[in-house]
Design a protein around this motif. Structure first.
Motif, PDB file in Angstrom:
ATOM      1  N   LEU A 145       4.766  10.257   4.970  1.00  0.00           N
ATOM      2  CA  LEU A 145       4.412   9.480   3.793  1.00  0.00           C
ATOM      3  C   LEU A 145       2.817   9.622   3.567  1.00  0.00           C
ATOM      4  O   LEU A 145       2.159   9.162   4.181  1.00  0.00           O
ATOM      5  CB  LEU A 145       4.784   8.070   3.755  1.00  0.00           C
ATOM      6  CG  LEU A 145       6.364   7.838   3.454  1.00  0.00           C
ATOM      7  CD1 LEU A 145       6.718   6.207   3.683  1.00  0.00           C
ATOM      8  CD2 LEU A 145       6.663   8.113   2.048  1.00  0.00           C
ATOM      9  N   TRP A 146       2.588  10.493   2.532  1.00  0.00           N
ATOM     10  CA  TRP A 146       1.117  10.798   2.150  1.00  0.00           C
ATOM     11  C   TRP A 146       0.541   9.331   1.791  1.00  0.00           C
ATOM     12  O   TRP A 146       0.932   8.847   1.074  1.00  0.00           O
ATOM     13  CB  TRP A 146       0.936  11.862   1.099  1.00  0.00           C
ATOM     14  CG  TRP A 146      -0.514  11.708   0.789  1.00  0.00           C
ATOM     15  CD1 TRP A 146      -1.344  12.569   1.395  1.00  0.00           C
ATOM     16  CD2 TRP A 146      -0.816  11.292  -0.396  1.00  0.00           C
ATOM     17  NE1 TRP A 146      -2.712  12.426   0.595  1.00  0.00           N
ATOM     18  CE2 TRP A 146      -2.147  11.719  -0.502  1.00  0.00           C
ATOM     19  CE3 TRP A 146      -0.394  10.179  -1.572  1.00  0.00           C
ATOM     20  CZ2 TRP A 146      -3.102  11.073  -1.327  1.00  0.00           C
ATOM     21  CZ3 TRP A 146      -1.347   9.734  -2.377  1.00  0.00           C
ATOM     22  CH2 TRP A 146      -2.670  10.085  -2.405  1.00  0.00           C
ATOM     23  N   GLY A 147      -0.648   9.242   2.174  1.00  0.00           N
ATOM     24  CA  GLY A 147      -1.390   8.278   1.582  1.00  0.00           C
ATOM     25  C   GLY A 147      -2.228   7.375   2.670  1.00  0.00           C
ATOM     26  O   GLY A 147      -3.683   7.348   2.907  1.00  0.00           O
ATOM     27  N   PRO A 148      -1.186   6.761   3.682  1.00  0.00           N
ATOM     28  CA  PRO A 148      -1.847   5.764   4.756  1.00  0.00           C
ATOM     29  C   PRO A 148      -2.799   6.808   5.723  1.00  0.00           C
ATOM     30  O   PRO A 148      -2.609   7.828   5.962  1.00  0.00           O
ATOM     31  CB  PRO A 148      -0.984   5.331   5.383  1.00  0.00           C
ATOM     32  CG  PRO A 148       0.320   5.387   4.447  1.00  0.00           C
ATOM     33  CD  PRO A 148       0.015   6.634   3.557  1.00  0.00           C
ATOM     34  N   GLU A 176       0.735  -1.328   0.054  1.00  0.00           N
ATOM     35  CA  GLU A 176      -0.109  -0.067  -0.060  1.00  0.00           C
ATOM     36  C   GLU A 176       0.836   1.199   0.012  1.00  0.00           C
ATOM     37  O   GLU A 176       0.373   2.127  -0.598  1.00  0.00           O
ATOM     38  CB  GLU A 176      -1.054   0.050   1.153  1.00  0.00           C
ATOM     39  CG  GLU A 176      -1.985   1.134   1.351  1.00  0.00           C
ATOM     40  CD  GLU A 176      -2.794   1.230   2.577  1.00  0.00           C
ATOM     41  OE1 GLU A 176      -3.369   2.168   2.873  1.00  0.00           O
ATOM     42  OE2 GLU A 176      -2.827   0.126   3.164  1.00  0.00           O
ATOM     43  N   LEU A 177       1.975   1.247   0.740  1.00  0.00           N
ATOM     44  CA  LEU A 177       2.827   2.487   0.838  1.00  0.00           C
ATOM     45  C   LEU A 177       3.459   2.859  -0.659  1.00  0.00           C
ATOM     46  O   LEU A 177       3.693   3.996  -0.742  1.00  0.00           O
ATOM     47  CB  LEU A 177       3.866   2.113   1.801  1.00  0.00           C
ATOM     48  CG  LEU A 177       3.558   2.568   3.345  1.00  0.00           C
ATOM     49  CD1 LEU A 177       4.796   2.060   4.125  1.00  0.00           C
ATOM     50  CD2 LEU A 177       2.961   3.924   3.542  1.00  0.00           C
ATOM     51  N   LEU A 178       3.851   1.653  -1.349  1.00  0.00           N
ATOM     52  CA  LEU A 178       4.381   1.857  -2.477  1.00  0.00           C
ATOM     53  C   LEU A 178       3.156   2.468  -3.601  1.00  0.00           C
ATOM     54  O   LEU A 178       3.524   3.477  -4.265  1.00  0.00           O
ATOM     55  CB  LEU A 178       4.815   0.622  -3.131  1.00  0.00           C
ATOM     56  CG  LEU A 178       5.273   0.725  -4.529  1.00  0.00           C
ATOM     57  CD1 LEU A 178       6.660   1.712  -4.652  1.00  0.00           C
ATOM     58  CD2 LEU A 178       5.863  -0.808  -5.225  1.00  0.00           C
ATOM     59  N   LEU A 179       1.955   2.140  -3.383  1.00  0.00           N
ATOM     60  CA  LEU A 179       1.238   2.581  -4.330  1.00  0.00           C
ATOM     61  C   LEU A 179       0.687   4.120  -4.177  1.00  0.00           C
ATOM     62  O   LEU A 179       0.681   4.916  -4.991  1.00  0.00           O
ATOM     63  CB  LEU A 179      -0.275   1.855  -4.097  1.00  0.00           C
ATOM     64  CG  LEU A 179      -1.729   2.494  -4.742  1.00  0.00           C
ATOM     65  CD1 LEU A 179      -1.428   2.348  -6.347  1.00  0.00           C
ATOM     66  CD2 LEU A 179      -2.827   1.631  -4.268  1.00  0.00           C
TER      67      LEU A 179
END
Length: 636
Positions: free
Chosen positions: A620-623, A255-258
């Motif tokens: 890290l944006w996203g999670p 998920e972090l990579l996405l």
């Protein structure tokens, strides 16, 4: 009682912006009751005129940066991404489908079309979009070239037929990106966004069914199945990003990579125009990036929206957009003196910078321009000394307004004292020593055209600049960063709509523009009118004096600069190659999943203290709960 901040909306909208600002205690601008400059925020869905950027006063903000059409119009976006891919390679710029601009690229498209039909055993589909329309208007999909019919300039792209589906329905992501500044480049992405669904199941055998292939809400809310239950999608056609995160948790993916790949798309797209956008510190812009995820969880950029829709069609809109607008306002760097507007400007006009220009006479000239705007541009602002001689009290005309000559004299009395004889002596000496060089120094404002009033005669520039420099060095005059005025205009304004892909004839070539530089305090983003404490990281300064923008503003996460190397690369002249190396380094760490602490190649060469990186970190944006980059790569 403290004065209120004032907002101004173009064509009485959008309504959500009005609602949010009124709740925060703002007042709406009334043209019949207020002076022309008596506002703090001007929000509109279409282009601002060039003169509106140059006439900005220190207490005023605009919701668009100038010249961002290079990514918000479909053909300009295609050209710029093609240029970046040719310059820096396809290793990073591989997130846009194969694109052609018709009719200019028709021959190239025909070659590619025939090549794919002969080489592939499966069908190849293409999607056609008018370059200057939004909300899904004019879009169609075809497989056979005989179905390609168009009557305007269009872009034609390989249609991603293997998109990721949820319960059989196609979707894309609306990512909200706020650019605080292009000089230096400072980018934030909002934690909340929207997932937009088609309202009929994906089916390549019915290419003409837009409800199955397009995710635009403006189309699907009129579909026959909009209000019915659609498996995991539910009713309507939108999810919040939080709900989408729950879906991702059920998938066995990195998920972090996405999220990082989506983040890369945003940064790399903005890099394509960052060097050509003039610096305008009093502007903050919200973009809507549309991202499609394919069946292999690879994200693709579909388009960038100039004015993402702020209408409230469903509960997902309400929970996302209201907080979004509020956080954008927090980005705009308002202070307590901004509510005083003209009164604060008269008191602090040499201490509260707005823009920095190359004309040292700006402290006097910008003040006079502020008073002359509504009368037209009568008379010249290029003479300083004659204005200093006036000493009588201001008189009033029949309308009760100050005469122009009295206004000029009134402002001059606010200047600190100086010795007039020394000024005249210095001016004569300057004119005599620099007269030989006058014909060859025809400098023009890089943003404005050759008819701009800021492009003054060489004599006035050469003689006045050292003169005012002399005054400043002797403590007799302070510089202001308020820009000079200009009456040149951009193209006619487009009709306002919820989402606007700006149509413009502006070429997408890079320009060497040194417009304005940001004030040193532009990183500070207080929210002095909110009843709730603002979740904002205090401004920091690195060891070499570089200002670090806040890690978080509301639900906006700073995604660029994300480390010390990118901070340094974004200062002064943008070093794109260094930025690309750092993006590759960070993405490589996420791909490999290494457990050691990440250090960029440039940072490894630094011999400073081991804890030097503690004064700069990013999320890290996203999670749901964004981790710090430094924590993600520390050894366990």
């Amino acid at each position: 009682m403290a004065a209120s901040l004032v907002f101004r909306l173009h064509d009485r909208g959008p309504e959500l912006v009005r609602e949010v600002l009124l709740e925060r205690g703002w007042e709406e601008y009334n043209e019949g009751e207020r002076e022309e400059e008596d506002w703090n925020l001007y929000w509109r869905g279409s282009l601002f005129q060039t003169s509106q950027y140059h006439n900005l006063l220190p207490w005023q903000r605009l919701n668009h940066h100038p010249k961002t059409v290079g990514i918000t119009r479909k053909d300009c976006l295609a050209r710029n991404l093609r240029r970046m891919k040719a310059t820096f390679g396809s290793a990073l710029y591989d997130f846009s489908p194969t694109t052609f601009i018709l009719p200019n690229d028709y021959t190239c498209f025909l070659v590619e079309y025939n090549r794919l039909r002969l080489a592939r055993g499966t069908s190849v589909y293409w999607i056609v979009k008018p370059v200057d329309l939004s909300r899904g208007r004019g879009i169609f999909i075809f497989e056979d070239i005989k179905d390609l019919v168009y009557d305007c300039s269009v872009v034609i792209q390989r249609y991603i037929s293997s998109s990721l589906l949820i319960s059989g329905y196609k979707f894309d992501l609306r990512i909200y990106v706020c650019v605080k500044s292009f000089h230096p480049l400072t980018v934030y992405i909002h934690q909340e966004g929207l997932v937009r669904f088609a309202t009929e199941k994906f089916n390549l055998s019915s290419l003409h069914n837009l409800y199955a292939h397009l995710t635009n809400t403006s189309i699907n809310k009129f579909g026959p199945f909009y209000k019915t239950e659609k498996g995991r999608v539910g009713r309507g056609c939108k999810w919040t990003m939080s709900k989408f995160r729950h879906f991702l948790h059920s998938q066995q993916i990195n998920e972090l990579l996405l999220w990082q790949r989506i983040n890369n798309i945003v940064t790399l797209t903005l890099l394509a125009i960052a060097t050509s956008v003039p610096s305008c510190p009093n502007c903050v812009e919200l973009f809507g990036f549309d991202i499609l995820i394919d069946a292999k969880f690879k994200p693709w950029l579909l388009e960038v929206n100039y004015s993402p829709a702020l209408t409230l069609d469903c509960q997902a809109d309400i929970s996302v957009k209201k907080k979004l607008v509020s956080d954008v306002i927090d980005m705009m760097n308002y202070t307590s003196t901004d509510s005083l507007r003209d009164r604060a400007y008269r008191k602090h006009r040499y201490k509260q910078p707005c823009f920095k220009v190359n004309h040292p006479s700006a402290p006097v000239l910008s003040t006079l321009n502020h008073q002359k705007k509504k009368r037209g541009n009568k008379g010249s602002h290029t003479q300083i000394l004659p204005l200093l001689k006036t000493s009588h009290q201001p008189e009033k005309t029949k309308r009760g307004k100050l005469k122009q000559r009295d206004l000029e004299a009134n402002y001059q009395r606010c200047l600190p004292p100086f010795e007039l004889s020394k000024i005249r002596e210095a001016r004569c000496r300057i004119i005599n020593t620099s007269a030989i060089k006058l014909h060859t120094n025809q400098t023009q404002n890089p943003i404005l055209g050759q008819d701009s009033r800021t492009n003054e005669s060489a004599l006035n520039r050469q003689s006045r600049q050292p003169l005012v420099s002399y005054l400043m060095n002797n403590g007799s005059l302070y510089r202001s960063d308020v820009t000079n005025h200009d009456n040149s205009e951009t193209e006619a304004e487009r009709q306002r709509s919820g989402e606007t892909d700006v149509s413009s004839l502006t070429p997408d070539t890079q320009e060497s523009e040194e417009a304005f530089t940001r004030p040193a305090a532009s990183w500070k983003l207080p929210n002095i009118y909110s009843t709730k404490p603002v979740r904002i990281t205090a401004e920091k300064t690195t060891g070499n004096g570089q200002n670090i923008p806040p890690v978080k503003v509301g639900d906006f996460i700073r995604t660029f600069p994300f480390n010390r190397a990118t901070l340094k690369a974004s200062q002064h002249e943008l070093d794109i190659r260094t930025v690309l190396q750092e993006i590759q380094s960070l993405t490589g760490q996420l791909v490999s999943g290494k457990g050691h602490k990440m250090k960029s190649r440039r940072e490894e060469k630094v011999t400073a203290d081991k804890d030097a990186d503690t004064d700069f970190d990013s999320l890290l944006w996203g999670p749901k709960d964004p981790p710090l980059i430094s924590q993600c790569f520390k050894s366990t």
